[in-house]
Enzyme design. Structure first.
Site, PDB file in Angstrom:
ATOM      1  N   LYS A 106       0.816  -1.223   0.000  1.00 42.47           N
ATOM      2  CA  LYS A 106       0.000   0.000   0.000  1.00 42.47           C
ATOM      3  C   LYS A 106       0.848   1.272   0.000  1.00 42.47           C
ATOM      4  O   LYS A 106       0.523   2.269   0.639  1.00 42.47           O
ATOM      5  CB  LYS A 106      -0.975   0.010   1.196  1.00 42.47           C
ATOM      6  N   HIS A 131       6.722  -7.194  -2.778  1.00 41.46           N
ATOM      7  CA  HIS A 131       6.658  -6.529  -1.473  1.00 41.46           C
ATOM      8  C   HIS A 131       7.703  -7.111  -0.519  1.00 41.46           C
ATOM      9  O   HIS A 131       7.715  -6.771   0.666  1.00 41.46           O
ATOM     10  CB  HIS A 131       5.276  -6.708  -0.838  1.00 41.46           C
ATOM     11  N   SER A 163      -3.785   3.225   4.866  1.00 46.33           N
ATOM     12  CA  SER A 163      -4.114   2.532   3.623  1.00 46.33           C
ATOM     13  C   SER A 163      -4.083   1.015   3.814  1.00 46.33           C
ATOM     14  O   SER A 163      -4.948   0.280   3.323  1.00 46.33           O
ATOM     15  CB  SER A 163      -3.132   2.952   2.528  1.00 46.33           C
TER      16      SER A 163
END
Length: 283
Positions: free
Chosen positions: A45, A107, A137
């Site tokens: 995010k 990620h 987020s």
């Protein structure tokens, strides 16, 4: 259809993970990067989809509108560590990419990245987002994505975020680990989400006309675009919160209480030891 249970967070070599990102581990670690690959890395995010879309437009916008309207972004820029049947494995999608360069997203914290990316001297784009907006987020993302652990309420989630009890681990470890890598690895662009909001400043003048990229890659346009907004994913309930929610800097002010903000700032001072890594919390 009965809702499937949410995955449980567990410790994986010192980093919080869920099995959807570790089940294919040997194939991830043995992934064969190519010298012209571009690795797009972020904490969850922090602008991954946005930067992926911009780079895809820059490199392949000339292929015509069909690519933009018929191939979802997650197929054009595969998520390397994803292992979530019945979806294809991220490593398989990346292997089969027909484009040159291959754009691949991750990620993973820096210590988990397959060695071949460094051995091949691949270009890396890392995007970091300020911790407060990133936390907000991530909270809304976990609320709407049943493929992620149960976030609990905001105060519970925020404590877990501060303690690094998150999928892909601590925000502090992530942004600092990649920053340290940048100091010893030259083919690396470390950028900030907040800069994307102000201007798409890294748009290279040698590519597609800047204005066309800017117009297409505005947050609102991407939010409406079925090829970029993940509306085809079964695990995501976008009536709870859209995958692309606000794309703003400073939304944390609508979530943090005064006490939470003070506690967070104090904790931040203890954990963010690197004076060179500076974030903007409003524009």
């Amino acid at each position: 259809m009965e809702a499937r249970p949410r995955p449980e967070l567990f410790d994986f070599h010192g980093v919080g993970m869920i099995k959807e990102f570790t089940e294919n581990w040997d194939n991830i670690q043995n992934f064969k990067a190519r010298a012209d690959d571009i690795l797009i890395a972020t904490y969850p995010k922090a602008g991954t989809t946005w930067v992926s879309y911009i780079l895809d437009l820059l490199y392949f916008g000339h292929m015509g509108p069909d690519r933009q309207t018929s191939i979802p972004l997650h197929d054009r820029v595969p998520f390397l560590e994803l292992c979530e049947p019945p979806l294809p494995l991220g490593t398989d999608l990346a292997d089969k990419l027909p484009t040159t360069p291959r754009l691949i997203k991750t990620h993973l914290p820096v210590q988990f990245v397959p060695k071949s990316f460094w051995e091949q001297r691949c270009r890396v784009v890392y995007v970091a987002r300020n911790a407060k907006d990133n936390a907000v987020s991530y909270f809304h993302f976990e609320r709407m994505d049943s493929g992620m652990p149960e976030p609990g309420d905001w105060s519970t989630f925020l404590l877990n975020f501060m303690e690094g009890k998150m999928v892909f681990g601590s925000w502090y470890d992530h942004v600092n680990g990649w920053w340290e890598k940048k100091q010893i690895y030259s083919n690396f662009h470390y950028m900030f989400y907040e800069d994307l909001i102000e201007c798409l400043h890294f748009v290279n003048k040698h590519f597609a006309p800047k204005e066309r990229v800017k117009a297409s890659a505005t947050f609102d346009n991407m939010k409406q675009n079925k090829m970029t907004n993940y509306s085809t994913f079964d695990t995501m309930n976008q009536t709870i919160s859209p995958f692309m929610r606000k794309g703003k800097v400073g939304d944390w002010k609508n979530h943090f209480t005064v006490a939470q903000n003070e506690q967070f700032d104090e904790d931040y001072k203890q954990k963010m030891k690197n004076p060179d890594l500076k974030f903007h919390y409003e524009i």
